[in-house]
Design an enzyme around this catalytic site. Structure first.
Site, short mmCIF file in Angstrom:
data_model
loop_
_atom_site.label_atom_id
_atom_site.label_comp_id
_atom_site.label_asym_id
_atom_site.label_seq_id
_atom_site.Cartn_x
_atom_site.Cartn_y
_atom_site.Cartn_z
N TRP A 150 0.82 -1.22 0.00
CA TRP A 150 0.00 0.00 0.00
C TRP A 150 0.85 1.25 0.00
O TRP A 150 0.39 2.30 -0.45
CB TRP A 150 -0.93 -0.02 1.22
CG TRP A 150 -0.17 -0.14 2.50
CD1 TRP A 150 0.12 -1.31 3.16
CD2 TRP A 150 0.44 0.90 3.22
NE1 TRP A 150 0.88 -1.04 4.24
CE2 TRP A 150 1.11 0.32 4.31
CE3 TRP A 150 0.51 2.29 3.06
CZ2 TRP A 150 1.82 1.05 5.23
CZ3 TRP A 150 1.22 3.03 3.98
CH2 TRP A 150 1.86 2.41 5.05
N ASN A 151 2.09 1.16 0.52
CA ASN A 151 2.87 2.40 0.64
C ASN A 151 3.60 2.71 -0.66
O ASN A 151 4.14 1.81 -1.28
CB ASN A 151 3.86 2.31 1.81
CG ASN A 151 5.02 1.38 1.53
OD1 ASN A 151 4.79 0.25 1.13
ND2 ASN A 151 6.22 1.82 1.72
N LYS A 174 -1.13 -5.82 -9.48
CA LYS A 174 -2.07 -5.97 -8.37
C LYS A 174 -1.79 -4.88 -7.33
O LYS A 174 -0.73 -4.86 -6.71
CB LYS A 174 -1.94 -7.34 -7.71
CG LYS A 174 -2.91 -7.52 -6.55
CD LYS A 174 -2.45 -8.60 -5.61
CE LYS A 174 -3.17 -8.57 -4.28
NZ LYS A 174 -3.33 -7.26 -3.65
N GLY A 227 6.84 -6.17 -0.80
CA GLY A 227 5.98 -6.35 0.36
C GLY A 227 6.78 -6.96 1.49
O GLY A 227 8.01 -6.84 1.52
N GLY A 228 6.09 -7.67 2.38
CA GLY A 228 6.76 -8.22 3.55
C GLY A 228 7.34 -9.60 3.29
O GLY A 228 6.90 -10.30 2.36
N GLU A 249 11.28 -7.52 -3.33
CA GLU A 249 11.77 -6.34 -2.59
C GLU A 249 11.06 -6.35 -1.26
O GLU A 249 9.85 -6.10 -1.19
CB GLU A 249 11.42 -5.05 -3.35
CG GLU A 249 12.16 -4.86 -4.64
CD GLU A 249 13.63 -4.58 -4.42
OE1 GLU A 249 14.02 -4.20 -3.29
OE2 GLU A 249 14.39 -4.77 -5.37
N LEU A 250 11.78 -6.65 -0.18
CA LEU A 250 11.11 -6.91 1.09
C LEU A 250 11.45 -5.86 2.14
O LEU A 250 11.88 -4.76 1.81
CB LEU A 250 11.46 -8.32 1.56
CG LEU A 250 11.28 -9.39 0.46
CD1 LEU A 250 11.68 -10.76 0.96
CD2 LEU A 250 9.86 -9.41 -0.08
N CYS A 283 10.30 1.12 3.48
CA CYS A 283 11.11 -0.10 3.58
C CYS A 283 12.54 0.24 3.98
O CYS A 283 13.20 -0.56 4.61
CB CYS A 283 11.08 -0.84 2.26
SG CYS A 283 11.54 0.20 0.88
N GLU A 382 11.06 -5.52 12.07
CA GLU A 382 10.65 -4.37 11.27
C GLU A 382 9.30 -3.88 11.79
O GLU A 382 8.35 -4.65 11.86
CB GLU A 382 10.50 -4.74 9.79
CG GLU A 382 10.13 -3.53 8.96
CD GLU A 382 9.73 -3.85 7.52
OE1 GLU A 382 9.11 -4.90 7.29
OE2 GLU A 382 10.03 -3.04 6.64
P1 NAD Z 1 2.28 -7.26 2.36
O1 NAD Z 1 3.37 -8.25 2.12
O2 NAD Z 1 1.27 -7.57 3.41
O3 NAD Z 1 1.44 -7.02 1.01
C1 NAD Z 1 2.05 -6.68 -0.21
C2 NAD Z 1 1.16 -7.11 -1.37
O4 NAD Z 1 1.13 -8.53 -1.44
C3 NAD Z 1 -0.29 -6.64 -1.26
O5 NAD Z 1 -0.74 -6.25 -2.55
C4 NAD Z 1 -1.00 -7.90 -0.80
O6 NAD Z 1 -2.36 -7.95 -1.14
C5 NAD Z 1 -0.23 -8.96 -1.55
N1 NAD Z 1 -0.36 -10.31 -1.02
C6 NAD Z 1 -0.62 -10.67 0.27
N2 NAD Z 1 -0.63 -12.03 0.36
C7 NAD Z 1 -0.37 -12.51 -0.88
C8 NAD Z 1 -0.24 -13.83 -1.43
N3 NAD Z 1 -0.37 -14.92 -0.67
N4 NAD Z 1 0.05 -13.95 -2.74
C9 NAD Z 1 0.22 -12.85 -3.51
N5 NAD Z 1 0.09 -11.58 -3.06
C10 NAD Z 1 -0.20 -11.42 -1.75
O7 NAD Z 1 3.00 -5.87 2.64
P2 NAD Z 1 2.34 -4.50 3.16
O8 NAD Z 1 1.99 -4.64 4.60
O9 NAD Z 1 1.31 -4.03 2.20
O10 NAD Z 1 3.61 -3.53 3.00
C11 NAD Z 1 4.59 -3.41 3.96
C12 NAD Z 1 5.81 -4.29 3.65
O11 NAD Z 1 6.33 -3.96 2.37
C13 NAD Z 1 6.93 -4.01 4.62
O12 NAD Z 1 7.56 -5.20 5.02
C14 NAD Z 1 7.88 -3.16 3.81
O13 NAD Z 1 9.21 -3.15 4.24
C15 NAD Z 1 7.74 -3.75 2.46
N6 NAD Z 1 8.22 -2.81 1.45
C16 NAD Z 1 9.39 -3.09 0.79
C17 NAD Z 1 9.89 -2.19 -0.15
C18 NAD Z 1 11.17 -2.46 -0.90
O14 NAD Z 1 11.35 -1.90 -1.98
N7 NAD Z 1 12.08 -3.28 -0.41
C19 NAD Z 1 9.18 -1.02 -0.42
C20 NAD Z 1 8.01 -0.76 0.27
C21 NAD Z 1 7.54 -1.68 1.20
#
Ligand code: NAD
Length: 490
Positions: A150-151, A174, A227-228, A249-250, A283, A382
């Site tokens: 979302w961010n 997505k 994402g995470g 990218e986590l 992140c 984190e």
């Molecule tokens: P999240 O992992 O919960 O969700 C990210 C995306 O994945 C969402 O669109 C979500 O709907 C989707 N998703 C969830 N479960 C899934 C599955 N089983 N299969 C496929 N897609 C699925 O992350 P969040 O809470 O939205 O964002 C925060 C995280 O993102 C933090 O850990 C942050 O550090 C990380 N982040 C990393 C970077 C980077 O570039 N390294 C940048 C921004 C955020």
């Protein structure tokens, strides 16, 4: 009546069969309805992307023309930056000051990748056989599933869509179900730019209805995920069947090393930028501050003063410096970890509570916890929030050892006036990014990504475009003589 957003599939904006509410983090109340993609919608989007890969309208477009489409998209993003920024601020609670400047810069990412579209090429190889000409072609890898959190969703999409489209791929993007508005609105710009139907599809929904069916889909060749780490593991499992190439990218727990010889005032501003900008929901948040013991108390005092002076407010106010967190769940988690950290011996310097005067919304005070150890919960996990953990160190070796004592390895910062020390730290730090006497600087030209649990692959820069291509090797025999012994490999 709340406004209803639509998905973008095969060049159309279909009426959603199901919707969910999106909350305004500044009030905690619903402000819009979003289209919840079903597995059937995801399948339709992937099939549209797969058809578009072979559609002459896209497949036969020369790279220069693909680049021109990306340039057009860049112009549209720049022209509508303020509109998109308003939506991102409304849906995520991120302050308008940051969304405006970040989305203006997103246009530069599309421009950069548009420029790269006709610069990537295969090679003519000096093969060790006199009767052969050999060259390689860089072909688009195929349908890309791009998944973003979302961010900073417009920004995190640009580093996926830019290189994917420049390389000739097609995409199903997505958006996170937590704040999909900016990307669903961005779909209108993709449409207006004139990409053929199916080249870009944008959907949103939860893991079961949307994320899992997308990453498992047999026609998806490449998954680009931000994402995470927990979600990343699901994605790796889900791509086991289609063997899609994956970039991840986590998260991070990025260390910032402040040596006694640093310009402490400047370093303090960088530390504030690293942890309190975007309310720490970044992140690359510099959430683990390591300070040389002899300046520790002085530096923490400077930081505490700056943290107390931060202007909290509604995200739409251009004067606001820290707004709400994006979700109630996120704030509740931070509260639990802060409490556990104080119980484990951490010392609260500032913050550690919800601010007074904000009865609505998911606000949390900029927080500093000192006297932490590497295993204090706030130093290890984190948090994705405005919480800075401070650990003192004695000398360079201990600083580097503490910095590297984490399974993450996204970013790091080094503050010192000593050039040779800075270079030693650059070599020794286990992180994908080292910022020296600065923090939180980014550019489309510079690769971005982490080591360890912070992920796999790089986004940004020329090398990121290679990951959206696959190599085809072409052999052409130039001899008119008959092929000799067919039972011997040549
Ligand atoms: P999240 O992992 O919960 O969700 C990210 C995306 O994945 C969402 O669109 C979500 O709907 C989707 N998703 C969830 N479960 C899934 C599955 N089983 N299969 C496929 N897609 C699925 O992350 P969040 O809470 O939205 O964002 C925060 C995280 O993102 C933090 O850990 C942050 O550090 C990380 N982040 C990393 C970077 C980077 O570039 N390294 C940048 C921004 C955020």
């Amino acid at each position: 009546m709340l406004p209803t957003f639509r998905a973008y599939i095969d060049g159309a904006f279909p009426e959603p069969a199901a919707t969910f509410e999106s909350l305004d983090p500044a009030t905690g109340r619903p402000w819009a309805r979003m289209p919840a993609a079903s597995p059937a919608d995801v399948d339709a989007a992937v099939r549209a992307a797969d058809r578009a890969l072979r559609d002459p309208a896209w497949a036969d477009l020369v790279p220069t023309r693909r680049g021109a489409l990306l340039m057009r998209l860049a112009d549209l993003v720049a022209a509508r930056a303020s509109y998109l920024a308003g939506l991102e601020t409304r849906d995520t609670g991120k302050i308008i000051r940051e969304t405006r400047s970040q989305i203006g810069y997103v246009a530069e990412y599309y421009r950069y990748f548009g420029g790269l579209a006709d610069k990537l090429h295969g090679a003519h190889l000096p093969v060790d056989k006199p009767d052969m000409e050999v060259f390689t072609r860089r072909e688009p890898i195929g349908v890309v599933a791009a998944i973003v959190p979302w961010n900073s969703s417009l920004f995190l999409s640009a580093v996926k869509l830019g290189p994917a489209l420049a390389a000739g791929c097609t995409v199903v993007l997505k958006a996170s179900e937590e704040a999909p508005a900016p990307l669903l609105a961005f779909a209108e710009l993709v449409h207006e730019a004139g990409f053929p139907p199916g080249v870009v599809n944008i959907v949103t929904g939860d893991a079961a209805g949307c994320g899992a069916p997308l990453t498992r889909h047999p026609l998806v060749a490449r998954v680009a995920f931000t994402g995470g780490p927990g979600t990343a593991r699901h994605i790796v499992h889900n791509t086991a069947d289609n063997l899609a190439a994956t970039s991840l990218e986590l998260g991070g727990k990025s260390p910032v090393l402040v040596f006694a010889d640093a310009d402490l005032e400047s370093a303090a501003n960088a530390v504030v930028a690293g942890i309190f900008a975007a309310a720490g929901q970044s992140c690359v948040a510099g959430s683990r501050l390591l300070v040389e013991r002899r300046v520790h108390d002085r530096f923490v005092a400077i930081l505490a003063e700056k943290a107390r002076a931060i202007r909290l407010g509604v995200p739409e106010d251009p004067e606001t410096e820290v707004g709400p967190l994006a979700t109630a769940r996120q704030r509740a988690h931070i509260e639990t970890v802060v409490e556990a950290s104080l119980a484990a011996g951490g010392r609260l310097v500032v913050g550690g509570a919800r601010p007074e005067g904000f009865s609505e919304g998911f606000y949390y005070l900029p927080t500093i916890i000192a006297d932490a150890r590497p295993d204090t919960p706030c130093a290890a996990e984190e948090l994705f929030g405005p919480v800075l953990t401070v650990i003192p160190f004695e000398g360079e070796d201990e600083a580097v050892a503490l910095a590297n004592d984490s399974p993450f390895g996204l970013a790091s910062g080094v503050f010192t006036a000593n050039l040779t020390r800075a270079h030693r730290c650059i070599r020794r730090l286990r992180a994908g990014i080292v910022w020296v006497n600065t923090y939180r600087a980014i550019s489309p030209i510079v690769p971005f990504g982490g080591f360890g649990l912070s992920g796999l692959g790089r986004e940004g820069g020329l090398e990121s475009m290679l990951d959206y291509t696959r190599t085809k090797s072409v052999w052409i025999r130039t001899s008119d003589d008959p092929i000799p012994d067919p039972f011997v490999m040549r």
